[in-house]
Scaffold this motif. Sequence first.
Motif, PDB file in Angstrom:
ATOM      1  N   HIS A 244     -15.327  47.159  12.547  1.00 45.24           N
ATOM      2  CA  HIS A 244     -15.695  45.871  13.617  1.00 45.24           C
ATOM      3  C   HIS A 244     -14.747  45.109  13.171  1.00 45.24           C
ATOM      4  O   HIS A 244     -14.682  44.534  11.851  1.00 45.24           O
ATOM      5  CB  HIS A 244     -16.954  45.818  13.791  1.00 45.24           C
ATOM      6  N   SER A 245     -14.365  43.999  13.863  1.00 45.90           N
ATOM      7  CA  SER A 245     -13.701  42.830  13.530  1.00 45.90           C
ATOM      8  C   SER A 245     -14.586  41.833  13.107  1.00 45.90           C
ATOM      9  O   SER A 245     -14.108  40.922  12.191  1.00 45.90           O
ATOM     10  CB  SER A 245     -12.903  42.179  14.819  1.00 45.90           C
ATOM     11  N   SER A 246     -15.937  41.827  13.338  1.00 49.46           N
ATOM     12  CA  SER A 246     -16.916  40.907  12.605  1.00 49.46           C
ATOM     13  C   SER A 246     -17.322  41.750  11.358  1.00 49.46           C
ATOM     14  O   SER A 246     -17.485  42.758  11.583  1.00 49.46           O
ATOM     15  CB  SER A 246     -18.154  40.761  13.896  1.00 49.46           C
ATOM     16  N   ILE A 251     -22.744  46.384  11.597  1.00 51.66           N
ATOM     17  CA  ILE A 251     -23.748  47.100  11.088  1.00 51.66           C
ATOM     18  C   ILE A 251     -24.887  47.598  11.897  1.00 51.66           C
ATOM     19  O   ILE A 251     -25.420  48.792  11.949  1.00 51.66           O
ATOM     20  CB  ILE A 251     -24.241  46.040   9.990  1.00 51.66           C
ATOM     21  N   PRO A 252     -25.513  46.584  12.753  1.00 52.66           N
ATOM     22  CA  PRO A 252     -26.372  47.175  13.963  1.00 52.66           C
ATOM     23  C   PRO A 252     -25.975  48.176  14.861  1.00 52.66           C
ATOM     24  O   PRO A 252     -26.606  49.117  15.292  1.00 52.66           O
ATOM     25  CB  PRO A 252     -26.911  45.815  14.504  1.00 52.66           C
ATOM     26  N   GLU A 253     -24.487  47.911  15.249  1.00 58.56           N
ATOM     27  CA  GLU A 253     -23.884  48.904  16.132  1.00 58.56           C
ATOM     28  C   GLU A 253     -23.834  50.214  15.780  1.00 58.56           C
ATOM     29  O   GLU A 253     -24.281  51.228  16.192  1.00 58.56           O
ATOM     30  CB  GLU A 253     -22.479  48.461  16.559  1.00 58.56           C
ATOM     31  N   GLY A 258     -25.692  55.769  15.298  1.00 57.36           N
ATOM     32  CA  GLY A 258     -26.122  56.772  14.349  1.00 57.36           C
ATOM     33  C   GLY A 258     -27.450  57.357  14.811  1.00 57.36           C
ATOM     34  O   GLY A 258     -27.776  58.685  15.232  1.00 57.36           O
ATOM     35  N   ALA A 259     -28.441  56.457  15.282  1.00 58.26           N
ATOM     36  CA  ALA A 259     -29.866  56.629  15.664  1.00 58.26           C
ATOM     37  C   ALA A 259     -29.502  57.482  17.108  1.00 58.26           C
ATOM     38  O   ALA A 259     -30.606  58.365  17.314  1.00 58.26           O
ATOM     39  CB  ALA A 259     -30.677  55.381  15.850  1.00 58.26           C
ATOM     40  N   LEU A 260     -28.898  57.077  17.989  1.00 57.78           N
ATOM     41  CA  LEU A 260     -28.857  57.560  19.264  1.00 57.78           C
ATOM     42  C   LEU A 260     -27.736  58.667  19.382  1.00 57.78           C
ATOM     43  O   LEU A 260     -27.909  59.513  20.249  1.00 57.78           O
ATOM     44  CB  LEU A 260     -28.218  56.374  20.134  1.00 57.78           C
ATOM     45  N   GLY A 261     -26.902  58.883  18.292  1.00 57.24           N
ATOM     46  CA  GLY A 261     -26.095  59.980  18.289  1.00 57.24           C
ATOM     47  C   GLY A 261     -25.159  59.980  19.165  1.00 57.24           C
ATOM     48  O   GLY A 261     -24.382  60.814  19.870  1.00 57.24           O
ATOM     49  N   VAL A 262     -24.423  58.822  19.400  1.00 52.04           N
ATOM     50  CA  VAL A 262     -23.361  58.537  20.509  1.00 52.04           C
ATOM     51  C   VAL A 262     -22.298  57.688  19.624  1.00 52.04           C
ATOM     52  O   VAL A 262     -22.482  57.313  18.316  1.00 52.04           O
ATOM     53  CB  VAL A 262     -23.720  57.462  21.592  1.00 52.04           C
ATOM     54  N   GLN A 263     -20.979  57.570  20.464  1.00 55.68           N
ATOM     55  CA  GLN A 263     -19.768  57.158  19.963  1.00 55.68           C
ATOM     56  C   GLN A 263     -19.719  55.569  20.444  1.00 55.68           C
ATOM     57  O   GLN A 263     -19.503  55.548  21.675  1.00 55.68           O
ATOM     58  CB  GLN A 263     -18.515  57.984  19.926  1.00 55.68           C
ATOM     59  N   LEU A 264     -19.635  54.400  19.704  1.00 59.32           N
ATOM     60  CA  LEU A 264     -19.370  53.202  20.438  1.00 59.32           C
ATOM     61  C   LEU A 264     -18.110  52.851  19.788  1.00 59.32           C
ATOM     62  O   LEU A 264     -17.398  53.415  19.166  1.00 59.32           O
ATOM     63  CB  LEU A 264     -20.663  52.149  19.852  1.00 59.32           C
ATOM     64  N   GLY A 265     -17.797  51.450  20.399  1.00 52.90           N
ATOM     65  CA  GLY A 265     -16.322  51.022  19.959  1.00 52.90           C
ATOM     66  C   GLY A 265     -15.311  51.504  20.844  1.00 52.90           C
ATOM     67  O   GLY A 265     -15.673  52.051  21.816  1.00 52.90           O
ATOM     68  N   GLY A 266     -14.034  51.581  20.534  1.00 52.70           N
ATOM     69  CA  GLY A 266     -12.995  51.840  21.200  1.00 52.70           C
ATOM     70  C   GLY A 266     -12.281  51.047  21.879  1.00 52.70           C
ATOM     71  O   GLY A 266     -12.436  49.703  21.605  1.00 52.70           O
ATOM     72  N   GLY A 272      -7.157  41.249  30.984  1.00 51.60           N
ATOM     73  CA  GLY A 272      -6.159  42.216  31.508  1.00 51.60           C
ATOM     74  C   GLY A 272      -5.481  42.629  30.392  1.00 51.60           C
ATOM     75  O   GLY A 272      -4.766  43.509  30.523  1.00 51.60           O
ATOM     76  N   LYS A 273      -5.496  42.410  29.115  1.00 48.72           N
ATOM     77  CA  LYS A 273      -4.901  42.912  27.896  1.00 48.72           C
ATOM     78  C   LYS A 273      -5.903  43.894  27.197  1.00 48.72           C
ATOM     79  O   LYS A 273      -7.038  43.605  26.902  1.00 48.72           O
ATOM     80  CB  LYS A 273      -4.643  41.747  27.198  1.00 48.72           C
ATOM     81  N   PRO A 274      -5.449  45.378  27.099  1.00 47.25           N
ATOM     82  CA  PRO A 274      -6.333  46.298  26.130  1.00 47.25           C
ATOM     83  C   PRO A 274      -6.177  45.587  24.773  1.00 47.25           C
ATOM     84  O   PRO A 274      -5.088  45.646  24.178  1.00 47.25           O
ATOM     85  CB  PRO A 274      -5.590  47.500  26.586  1.00 47.25           C
ATOM     86  N   VAL A 275      -7.356  45.823  24.222  1.00 47.48           N
ATOM     87  CA  VAL A 275      -7.535  45.867  22.815  1.00 47.48           C
ATOM     88  C   VAL A 275      -8.125  46.718  22.168  1.00 47.48           C
ATOM     89  O   VAL A 275      -9.230  47.403  22.362  1.00 47.48           O
ATOM     90  CB  VAL A 275      -8.504  44.465  22.617  1.00 47.48           C
ATOM     91  N   ALA A 276      -7.305  47.612  21.185  1.00 49.88           N
ATOM     92  CA  ALA A 276      -8.162  48.782  20.588  1.00 49.88           C
ATOM     93  C   ALA A 276      -8.767  48.558  19.334  1.00 49.88           C
ATOM     94  O   ALA A 276      -8.356  47.672  18.652  1.00 49.88           O
ATOM     95  CB  ALA A 276      -6.808  49.550  20.086  1.00 49.88           C
ATOM     96  N   LYS A 277     -10.058  49.001  19.392  1.00 48.05           N
ATOM     97  CA  LYS A 277     -11.000  48.743  18.224  1.00 48.05           C
ATOM     98  C   LYS A 277     -11.332  50.108  17.597  1.00 48.05           C
ATOM     99  O   LYS A 277     -11.387  51.225  18.457  1.00 48.05           O
ATOM    100  CB  LYS A 277     -12.265  48.030  18.722  1.00 48.05           C
ATOM    101  N   PRO A 278     -11.789  50.278  16.447  1.00 46.91           N
ATOM    102  CA  PRO A 278     -11.911  51.539  15.667  1.00 46.91           C
ATOM    103  C   PRO A 278     -13.307  51.925  16.344  1.00 46.91           C
ATOM    104  O   PRO A 278     -14.268  51.320  16.986  1.00 46.91           O
ATOM    105  CB  PRO A 278     -12.513  50.944  14.281  1.00 46.91           C
TER     106      PRO A 278
END
Length: 321
Positions: A244-246, A251-253, A258-266, A272-278
């Motif tokens: 994360h950039s922060s 950490i909480p994300e 992990g607790a939810l079993g999902v993938q966040l970020g991206g 109007g400008k796409p910003v790619a994040k891990p």
Amino acid sequence: MSCADRAVALVIASMFLDWLLGDPRWLPHPVVAIGRLVAALERLLRRFVANERFGGVLLLVLVVGITAGTAWGVVRGAWLLHPAAGFAVEAALGWTCLAARSLHGESGRVAGAIARGDLPAARHALSLIVGRDTEALPEPEIWRGAVETVAENTSDGVIAPLFWLMIGGAPLSLAYKAVNTLDSMVGYKNERYLRFGWASARFDDLANLVPARLTGVLMALAAPLIGLLGRNAWRIMLRDGRNHSSPNSGIPEAAAAGALGVQLGGTNSYFGKPVAKPVIGDPLKPLDAAAWQGAVRLMYGSEGLILLFLGFFVLRGVTVP
């Protein structure tokens, strides 16, 4: 009542007020006043202080100092009037620093709109609680925004204010909210605020350093108690907490992912400008209503662990140092 006992009682009272009453729209909110103070001082400092970095430092010192000083004066005056009045006023101010029920309600509007099949309304509701562009988001991305907002703000809007409330009462918790408000208003990495907002952004990172990690630990501990993936919460938090950039928000994300079993970020789009994040977490489960409901349960579960911890010390008659 000792200072430690008073701090425990104050946290518990503020927490229950937030659970019961949330954030009534008719009630004047200190954060609104802080926001107006930030805007007024920014105009003044930009006019009279040529050095943007120095002006930003002055903005931080003035906003936090005025907020904490005003809160201290109000609380002190109420305590001098009568202990009951002092406790009631401080608990009420502490309540305004917490946002669990409000976060549940605002993200719930997104979930409700999707449940009705009204994606335009869901995108609009999401736009009120995130900074990214939402106009063209498909349903899974709307859910991602809602889950990420609940996860991140479990720290910023719930655990961190409680942490500072316990340490320094309502004045310190409101000082934290002032720092948080400054970061949301001037902490941008763009031409206008890169230098002027630098001090506020860095101080917000410092103020959240311990609370964000405490939130991650609480989420991982709460997860198995509410039917989520406890071991996976620890694993993803340790693996992806820095994706994360922060230095804090990841950490909480990561713990929530992990607790939810999902993938966040991206990738998100801003103006109007796409910003790619891990990415954070593994896509073991879909981003859907169940994921949002799990994030909300995780928020309340993390807060509930603090309540259980404090209740344990109250019942045992042990004072918290």
